[in-house]
Design an enzyme around this catalytic site. Structure first.
Site, mmCIF file in Angstrom:
data_model
loop_
_atom_site.group_PDB
_atom_site.id
_atom_site.type_symbol
_atom_site.label_atom_id
_atom_site.label_comp_id
_atom_site.label_asym_id
_atom_site.label_seq_id
_atom_site.Cartn_x
_atom_site.Cartn_y
_atom_site.Cartn_z
ATOM 1 N N LEU A 170 0.817 -1.255 0.004
ATOM 2 C CA LEU A 170 -0.039 -0.050 0.123
ATOM 3 C C LEU A 170 0.811 1.319 -0.098
ATOM 4 O O LEU A 170 0.421 2.280 -0.506
ATOM 5 C CB LEU A 170 -0.843 0.070 1.167
ATOM 6 C CG LEU A 170 -1.997 -0.843 1.012
ATOM 7 C CD1 LEU A 170 -2.703 -1.207 2.617
ATOM 8 C CD2 LEU A 170 -3.210 -0.566 0.017
ATOM 9 N N LYS A 171 1.930 1.260 0.633
ATOM 10 C CA LYS A 171 2.802 2.340 0.899
ATOM 11 C C LYS A 171 3.296 2.723 -0.541
ATOM 12 O O LYS A 171 3.373 3.994 -1.233
ATOM 13 C CB LYS A 171 3.874 1.835 1.833
ATOM 14 C CG LYS A 171 5.292 3.213 1.869
ATOM 15 C CD LYS A 171 4.562 4.717 1.930
ATOM 16 C CE LYS A 171 5.904 5.595 1.981
ATOM 17 N NZ LYS A 171 5.282 6.968 2.130
#
EC number: 1.1.1.291
Length: 319
Positions: free
Chosen positions: A169-170
């Protein structure tokens, strides 16, 4: 809980500062001892090696510039893993490769310690005030154990699932931010070439459907001319490269991500790897023969929201 913090760079230094500001017992470590002096002056302890830091702390946080740097800090003879034991927790706050994270986490778990990942998102100005967002991957029990410290480091804390999910997600969010940055750079340059007032242009984007977090933040330092967003072109290439590699491994045929890589490779070749990422607009300025500047915009971003206690973001409808 005693906290060890390794990596006092643009983001890590601000996160460590939040811990000290809120009264935590902190031991620090950085390749440059001079960088650590400001933290020692605030009451932090110093460790001569990652192993010594791990032995002294209950929770060990790493915030490093690359997966390779993390591997050295964790796996060398005097690294963090050598100082771990049952009950300790490793919290990886770097932007890293999810596969590499899980590989090192397996070695951490073999010592009896626990492993979590917690990359941050929202910019250095929010890291400085404890108002940044944090993605956390790992088992729920360990997450709940460190949540009181995480809510000191950030305002919004999201448990993303198993180890590796937060890293994915980052890099996805950094990819989106880079796409927004390149689009904003083009929009501002075209409006400048068209003879529009840049302050008016900034406000028009801000109140429109074209607005974004990147515009509200990075456009300000672009229009100031400093382009100082505390993030460099080599780090953009690292982060977008992680996303691009992930997509290739998953056999997703991306079109925009490879183009972003080409844009920043060219920017890095022209201006250097440590040039501020926001100065990618300079490629367009030089081609168009204009300077994209406004009036009264800040040279650096500051978070004007008061520091608030963080909280867990609860996902609704998650299976």
């Amino acid at each position: 809980m005693k906290v060890g913090f390794i990596g006092l760079g643009n983001v890590g230094g601000k996160l460590a500062g939040s811990l000290l500001r809120n009264g935590h017992d902190v031991t620090v470590r950085d390749l440059d001892p001079k960088t650590a002096q400001a933290f020692l002056d605030q009451g932090a302890h110093w460790a001569d090696s990652p192993r010594e830091l791990a032995e002294a702390a209950d929770m060990i946080i790493t915030c490093l510039p690359s997966p390779a740097a993390c591997s050295v800090v964790m796996e060398s003879d005097d690294g963090v893993i050598a100082g771990l034991s049952e009950g300790k927790i490793w919290l990886e706050m770097s932007t890293t490769d999810d596969g590499e994270l899980r590989r090192i986490a397996d070695r951490v778990l073999a010592t009896g310690a626990r492993a979590l990942e917690a990359p941050v998102s929202g910019g250095c100005h929010r890291a400085a005030t404890g108002n940044i967002s944090i993605f956390v991957g790992g088992d729920r029990e360990s997450f709940e154990q460190v949540l009181p410290i995480l809510t000191t480091l950030g305002r919004r804390v999201l448990h993303t699932g198993a180890l590796g999910t937060a890293s994915v997600l980052k890099v996805m969010t950094n990819y989106l931010a880079t796409a927004n940055l390149c689009a904003v750079a083009e929009a501002l340059t075209v409006c400048k070439k068209a003879g529009l007032d840049m302050n008016t242009t900034y406000e028009a984007i801000k109140i429109s459907s074209g607005n974004s977090f990147v515009h509200e933040t990075e456009s300000q330092v672009i229009l100031n001319g400093s382009r100082n967003i505390s993030f460099t072109m080599d780090l953009v290439l690292k982060d977008v490269g992680l996303f691009d590699t992930l997509a290739k491994n998953l056999e997703v045929p991306l079109e925009i991500s490879p183009l972003l890589m080409d844009i920043f490779r060219d920017g890095q070749e022209r201006f250097g790897p440590r040039e501020w990422s926001s100065n990618i607009i300079r490629r367009l300025e030089e081609s168009a023969g204009v300077q994209v500047l406004g009036h009264g915009f800040p040279a650096e971003l500051t978070d004007d929201e008061p520091e608030e206690e963080g909280y867990e973001v609860v996902v609704t409808g998650r299976g």
